[in-house]
Motif scaffolding. Structure first.
Motif, PDB file in Angstrom:
ATOM      1  N   GLU A   1      -0.123  -2.508  14.037  1.00 27.80           N
ATOM      2  CA  GLU A   1      -1.348  -1.706  14.043  1.00 27.80           C
ATOM      3  C   GLU A   1      -1.468  -0.912  12.746  1.00 27.80           C
ATOM      4  N   GLU A   2      -0.376  -0.295  12.328  1.00 26.57           N
ATOM      5  CA  GLU A   2      -0.386   0.505  11.097  1.00 26.57           C
ATOM      6  C   GLU A   2      -0.737  -0.342   9.876  1.00 26.57           C
ATOM      7  N   LEU A   3      -0.281  -1.591   9.869  1.00 27.61           N
ATOM      8  CA  LEU A   3      -0.494  -2.472   8.718  1.00 27.61           C
ATOM      9  C   LEU A   3      -1.735  -3.359   8.863  1.00 27.61           C
ATOM     10  N   GLY A   4      -2.501  -3.159   9.920  1.00 31.30           N
ATOM     11  CA  GLY A   4      -3.779  -3.838  10.070  1.00 31.30           C
ATOM     12  C   GLY A   4      -3.720  -5.287  10.526  1.00 31.30           C
ATOM     13  N   VAL A   5      -2.649  -5.666  11.237  1.00 31.93           N
ATOM     14  CA  VAL A   5      -2.540  -7.053  11.709  1.00 31.93           C
ATOM     15  C   VAL A   5      -2.207  -7.104  13.205  1.00 31.93           C
TER      16      VAL A   5
ATOM     17  N   GLY B   1       0.809  -1.210   0.000  1.00 27.34           N
ATOM     18  CA  GLY B   1       0.000   0.000   0.000  1.00 27.34           C
ATOM     19  C   GLY B   1       0.846   1.266   0.000  1.00 27.34           C
ATOM     20  N   ILE B   2       0.384   2.248  -0.729  1.00 24.75           N
ATOM     21  CA  ILE B   2       1.118   3.511  -0.888  1.00 24.75           C
ATOM     22  C   ILE B   2       1.265   4.238   0.448  1.00 24.75           C
ATOM     23  N   GLU B   3       0.194   4.243   1.246  1.00 24.87           N
ATOM     24  CA  GLU B   3       0.188   5.022   2.487  1.00 24.87           C
ATOM     25  C   GLU B   3       1.216   4.539   3.502  1.00 24.87           C
ATOM     26  N   SER B   4       1.581   3.258   3.485  1.00 24.06           N
ATOM     27  CA  SER B   4       2.555   2.734   4.457  1.00 24.06           C
ATOM     28  C   SER B   4       3.812   2.204   3.780  1.00 24.06           C
TER      29      SER B   4
END
Length: 195
Positions: free
Chosen positions: A177-181, A111-114
């Motif tokens: 947390e930032e990467l959704g896991v 993903g671009i945002e991270s």
């Protein structure tokens, strides 16, 4: 050859051309053993210091936006003894993935945002750096891609990381947390710490 002297230790065909070295001369120097071809269009002076990570250097010259990730990053950070069959790199989802046949390369689209979260560098050869994800980001990427890369590899890397004196579990959880896991990584971190 003055054009050759002005070139860095590792360079591309385009850099050589811009320095005034004709492609015929470039390939003649390769055939004479004065240059080594690391990958299509990527050369290294034969008298330059031996690179620590020649495959990573070659791939980064071909794909300068890419970041070394997953198992390739785990090897550099000494998080695994597994030897990857391919150099694993990440590119942003909005970019076309590079096609690199040699060294064999596997491309992940993040993903671009991270994409640049956890970005750091490693010295692939003296004075030449390659973009790579940090230890903490690498551990989280292995955990979130464990279905594709293997759960034993991901858990082993996490265990190896957490046993280090400089381990920062809080940073691992922040990336998770930032990467959704966060849930699965927190559970794994708690289990490893409890061992």
């Amino acid at each position: 050859m003055s054009a050759m002297a002005s070139l860095p230790a590792t360079f591309t065909t385009g850099t050589a051309r811009d320095s005034g070295l004709h492609f015929r001369d470039l390939y003649r120097l390769r055939d004479e053993g004065e240059l080594m071809e690391l990958s299509r269009g990527v050369f290294r002076k034969a008298d330059a210091a031996v690179p620590t990570w020649p495959d990573l250097l070659a791939v980064s010259m071909r794909a300068p936006v890419a970041i070394v990730c997953c198992v390739s990053a785990a090897v550099v950070h000494d998080l695994t003894d597994e030897i990857p069959r391919e150099v694993q790199i990440a590119v942003p989802r909005n970019r076309r993935p590079p096609r690199i046949d040699y060294p064999p390369t596997e491309v992940f689209r993040f993903g671009i945002e991270s994409f640049e979260s956890g970005l750091t560098e490693v010295e692939a050869a003296p004075g030449e750096h390659v973009r790579i994800y940090s230890q903490e980001r690498t551990v989280v990427d292995l955990m979130r891609l464990r279905g594709r890369l293997g759960e034993p590899l991901a858990l082993s890397a996490l265990r190896r990381y957490l046993r280090r004196r400089d381990a920062r579990p809080g940073e691992v959880l922040a990336f998770a947390e930032e990467l959704g896991v966060l849930g699965s990584v927190r559970t794994a971190v708690d289990a490893v710490i409890a061992e």
